[in-house]
Motif scaffolding. Structure first.
Motif, PDB file in Angstrom:
ATOM      1  N   VAL A  67       9.796  16.482  69.413  1.00 42.96           N
ATOM      2  CA  VAL A  67      11.151  15.989  69.140  1.00 42.96           C
ATOM      3  C   VAL A  67      11.359  15.785  67.643  1.00 42.96           C
ATOM      4  O   VAL A  67      12.403  16.142  67.083  1.00 42.96           O
ATOM      5  N   GLN A  68      10.363  15.225  66.957  1.00 40.75           N
ATOM      6  CA  GLN A  68      10.483  15.000  65.513  1.00 40.75           C
ATOM      7  C   GLN A  68      10.280  16.272  64.708  1.00 40.75           C
ATOM      8  O   GLN A  68      10.766  16.396  63.591  1.00 40.75           O
ATOM      9  N   GLY A  69       9.518  17.219  65.267  1.00 36.98           N
ATOM     10  CA  GLY A  69       9.262  18.468  64.562  1.00 36.98           C
ATOM     11  C   GLY A  69       8.114  18.345  63.584  1.00 36.98           C
ATOM     12  O   GLY A  69       7.631  17.258  63.285  1.00 36.98           O
ATOM     13  N   GLY A  70       7.676  19.515  63.067  1.00 41.39           N
ATOM     14  CA  GLY A  70       6.537  19.526  62.158  1.00 41.39           C
ATOM     15  C   GLY A  70       6.701  20.549  61.061  1.00 41.39           C
ATOM     16  O   GLY A  70       7.815  20.945  60.712  1.00 41.39           O
ATOM     17  N   GLN A  71       5.569  21.007  60.524  1.00 43.50           N
ATOM     18  CA  GLN A  71       5.571  21.934  59.396  1.00 43.50           C
ATOM     19  C   GLN A  71       5.160  23.322  59.876  1.00 43.50           C
ATOM     20  O   GLN A  71       4.186  23.480  60.604  1.00 43.50           O
ATOM     21  N   GLU A  72       5.897  24.335  59.428  1.00 44.19           N
ATOM     22  CA  GLU A  72       5.585  25.710  59.823  1.00 44.19           C
ATOM     23  C   GLU A  72       4.189  26.109  59.372  1.00 44.19           C
ATOM     24  O   GLU A  72       3.480  26.854  60.047  1.00 44.19           O
ATOM     25  N   LYS A  73       3.781  25.604  58.212  1.00 45.79           N
ATOM     26  CA  LYS A  73       2.468  25.931  57.648  1.00 45.79           C
ATOM     27  C   LYS A  73       1.348  25.572  58.592  1.00 45.79           C
ATOM     28  O   LYS A  73       0.287  26.206  58.609  1.00 45.79           O
ATOM     29  N   TYR A  74       1.579  24.525  59.413  1.00 44.95           N
ATOM     30  CA  TYR A  74       0.566  24.072  60.362  1.00 44.95           C
ATOM     31  C   TYR A  74       1.019  24.297  61.799  1.00 44.95           C
ATOM     32  O   TYR A  74       0.741  23.495  62.688  1.00 44.95           O
ATOM     33  N   GLU A  75       1.730  25.412  62.012  1.00 45.76           N
ATOM     34  CA  GLU A  75       2.157  25.859  63.331  1.00 45.76           C
ATOM     35  C   GLU A  75       2.975  24.791  64.050  1.00 45.76           C
ATOM     36  O   GLU A  75       2.813  24.555  65.253  1.00 45.76           O
ATOM     37  N   GLY A  76       3.858  24.141  63.322  1.00 49.73           N
ATOM     38  CA  GLY A  76       4.761  23.161  63.913  1.00 49.73           C
ATOM     39  C   GLY A  76       4.170  21.789  64.119  1.00 49.73           C
ATOM     40  O   GLY A  76       4.828  20.907  64.671  1.00 49.73           O
ATOM     41  N   LYS A  77       2.936  21.564  63.675  1.00 48.43           N
ATOM     42  CA  LYS A  77       2.318  20.249  63.822  1.00 48.43           C
ATOM     43  C   LYS A  77       2.874  19.293  62.762  1.00 48.43           C
ATOM     44  O   LYS A  77       3.135  19.688  61.631  1.00 48.43           O
ATOM     45  N   ASN A  78       3.020  18.027  63.162  1.00 45.62           N
ATOM     46  CA  ASN A  78       3.527  17.003  62.248  1.00 45.62           C
ATOM     47  C   ASN A  78       2.343  16.234  61.669  1.00 45.62           C
ATOM     48  O   ASN A  78       1.579  15.613  62.404  1.00 45.62           O
ATOM     49  N   MET A  79       2.202  16.258  60.344  1.00 44.22           N
ATOM     50  CA  MET A  79       1.025  15.686  59.681  1.00 44.22           C
ATOM     51  C   MET A  79       1.300  14.332  59.025  1.00 44.22           C
ATOM     52  O   MET A  79       0.479  13.863  58.235  1.00 44.22           O
ATOM     53  N   ASP A  80       2.423  13.700  59.375  1.00 43.30           N
ATOM     54  CA  ASP A  80       2.771  12.425  58.731  1.00 43.30           C
ATOM     55  C   ASP A  80       1.709  11.358  58.998  1.00 43.30           C
ATOM     56  O   ASP A  80       1.316  10.605  58.093  1.00 43.30           O
TER      57      ASP A  80
END
Length: 540
Positions: free
Chosen positions: A308-321
């Motif tokens: 729902v919050q989304g992530g980073q394309e660089k990490y295949e959509g994973k959210n690294m916050d």
């Protein structure tokens, strides 16, 4: 106020006089934590008289004053014998509205928390505080508490306690933490009942106002949201400490894995929150790290998977916050420069296992900690980057800290000895490689993805000039033997041989060699092994 006066008033049975002298004693000794050994018998008698008074029907205001006095006296381990009995613990449990025995759940459900007057609530709180002190200071009370199933009564009580009763909930959770920390049998009994972990999960959900938007994803806090209040933060910390005790052993069943993922989702939410002060925020993150380090590393993908919050394309959509918050927490703990064993090893272990199990976590942390090298003019342990700080920890005096920092860097290098040496130098890494039997090179046992680590052009150009021991380019040093004659060189060499021989004979140093399996052993042993292998290969 002296103990003789208190005893005489308690013996008269006049509630108003008793309340008056106890109030005076409580005001004078509210911050007293050390006691006169010569008055030990008097304090024990006062405790006995207070328990007798509390066992009778007295007004709540008198109960409260008596419990406050007992709380002060229970700071002294030597005066607790009259309290640390089954009768004494039952009296305190009753005043704390904790119903022990087989019908504890039914009685707890009948308890109407809303009907407590403010004075009655203060009695409950003071009784819980007394129980915390007594359990903490008395092994006998711990045994009685285990026998009367006090922890189970606390869990039933937490089911019915309203969120508005802050101190009731706070000290109920603290007492549960103490019982599970001090009594492994209590902890084991509650661990077999998964609903206790579920209960604490629900407490955290309410306290931290978690709103689920996915299977294990909590809604992100709004940027303008107020910080967690001091009261909510206090209750959350006590719940986290109790849950830490109850997750010390792994529950591998499907329901347990689901519960662990829920907890990790709540911990991610907590890492994204802020409290009223920076210090309290760091404390909250510390408890979250401790709990996360108990949970199966295979479940840590919940920290990244927030569709729902989304992530980073660089990490295949994973959210690294959340991973970034953990990295910042790690660096803060390193910069503190003290209490490394308790404050640093849990987060090192958490990041290491997360990186070992999850490719995206490893890639993200490596990008922050071990970015591609462009030059090597400075030793790897010198500087203010997080890489420099971790390399310095590789030679720390504490074995746990040293191994934790080295293992994190080793895993970030995909357990490749060559890659580790590139970032740390052989001198810093030697101890860790010896412990792993990799002194001669190679890789660890974990299998990693096949993506290759490429060196920058700048690093490739200077690589031949790097001293592999120190991990940096050294300035050319003058040759001390350049001006010597052959006789002087021979004299210095003989002198060095004599000094080394003396050190060996005195046992100060011991020559070592490397076995075929890359482990270190005394030189005589390795030479003998080599001789045997050579003679064996020469036979027909």
């Amino acid at each position: 106020m002296d103990f003789e006066t208190i005893l005489s008033r308690l013996e008269t049975g006049n509630e108003e006089d008793v309340e008056k002298v106890l109030h005076q004693y409580n005001q004078e000794n509210s911050h007293t934590f050390t006691f006169d050994q010569n008055e030990e018998n008097l304090r024990s008698k006062v405790c006995q008289s207070l328990m007798t008074a509390l066992g009778t029907q007295v007004r709540p205001c008198c109960q409260r004053a008596s419990l406050e006095t007992l709380r002060i006296l229970s700071r002294d381990k030597r005066a607790l014998a009259p309290v640390a009995t089954r009768k004494g613990m039952l009296i305190l449990a009753g005043l704390a509205q904790l119903h022990t025995g087989k019908d504890s759940s039914d009685q707890a459900n009948k308890l109407q928390d809303d009907t407590l007057t403010p004075e009655q609530e203060r009695v409950v709180v003071e009784a819980l505080k007394c129980l915390c002190n007594v359990v903490y200071n008395s092994p006998a009370a711990q045994q009685v508490g285990a026998d009367m199933k006090l922890a189970q009564s606390l869990c039933a009580h937490l089911h019915t306690t309203r969120a508005g009763r802050h101190e009731v909930g706070l000290f109920s959770l603290r007492l549960l933490f103490l019982l599970t920390a001090l009594r492994p049998d209590v902890r084991g009994g509650l661990q077999s009942e998964l609903q206790v972990v579920r209960l604490l999960t629900e407490v955290l959900e309410r306290t931290l106002q978690v709103r689920w938007v996915g299977p294990y994803e909590a809604a992100a806090p709004q940027p303008e949201a107020s910080p967690i209040t001091a009261e909510d933060n206090e209750r959350a910390m006590e719940a986290l400490k109790a849950m830490f005790n109850l997750t010390l052993t792994d529950t591998g069943d499907e329901d347990g894995q689901h519960q662990f993922r829920l907890i990790i989702g709540i911990m991610r939410h907590l890492l994204m929150l802020r409290t009223e002060t920076e210090e309290k925020t760091e404390e909250a993150h510390s408890h979250a790290v401790n709990l996360l380090s108990n949970l199966p590393a295979t479940c840590l993908d919940v920290l990244m998977d927030v569709p729902v919050q989304g992530g980073q394309e660089k990490y295949e959509g994973k959210n690294m916050d959340a991973i970034q918050v953990l990295l910042e927490f790690l660096e803060k703990r390193i910069d503190k420069g003290s209490n490394y064993k308790e404050g640093l090893t849990p987060v090192l272990s958490l990041l290491t296992e997360g990186s070992r199990r999850h490719r995206h976590i490893r890639r993200y942390i490596k990008a922050q900690v071990l970015p591609p090298l462009k030059e090597a003019k400075v030793r790897p342990e010198i500087g203010n980057t997080i890489r420099n700080k971790l390399v310095r920890l590789m030679t720390h005096v504490d074995m746990g800290v040293k191994q934790g920092a080295a293992e994190l860097l080793f895993v970030l290098c995909k357990e490749s000895v060559d890659n580790l040496l590139k970032y740390t130098g052989y001198g810093n890494a030697a101890g860790h490689l010896v412990a792993k039997g990799l002194l001669a090179g190679g890789r660890g046992e974990t299998k990693y993805s096949d993506d290759e680590d490429s060196d920058t052009e700048e690093y490739k150009n200077v690589k031949p000039l790097i001293n592999p021991i120190t991990g940096h380019i050294e300035e050319p040093m003058p040759n001390p033997m350049e001006e010597m004659t052959e006789e002087q060189k021979e004299y210095e060499a003989q002198k060095m041989v004599i000094m080394l021989d003396e050190l060996i004979r005195k046992g100060v140093i011991q020559p070592m060699g490397v076995r075929k399996d890359s482990t270190v052993a005394p030189l005589e042993e390795t030479l003998h092994q080599h001789t045997l292998e050579s003679s064996g290969s020469d036979t027909d």
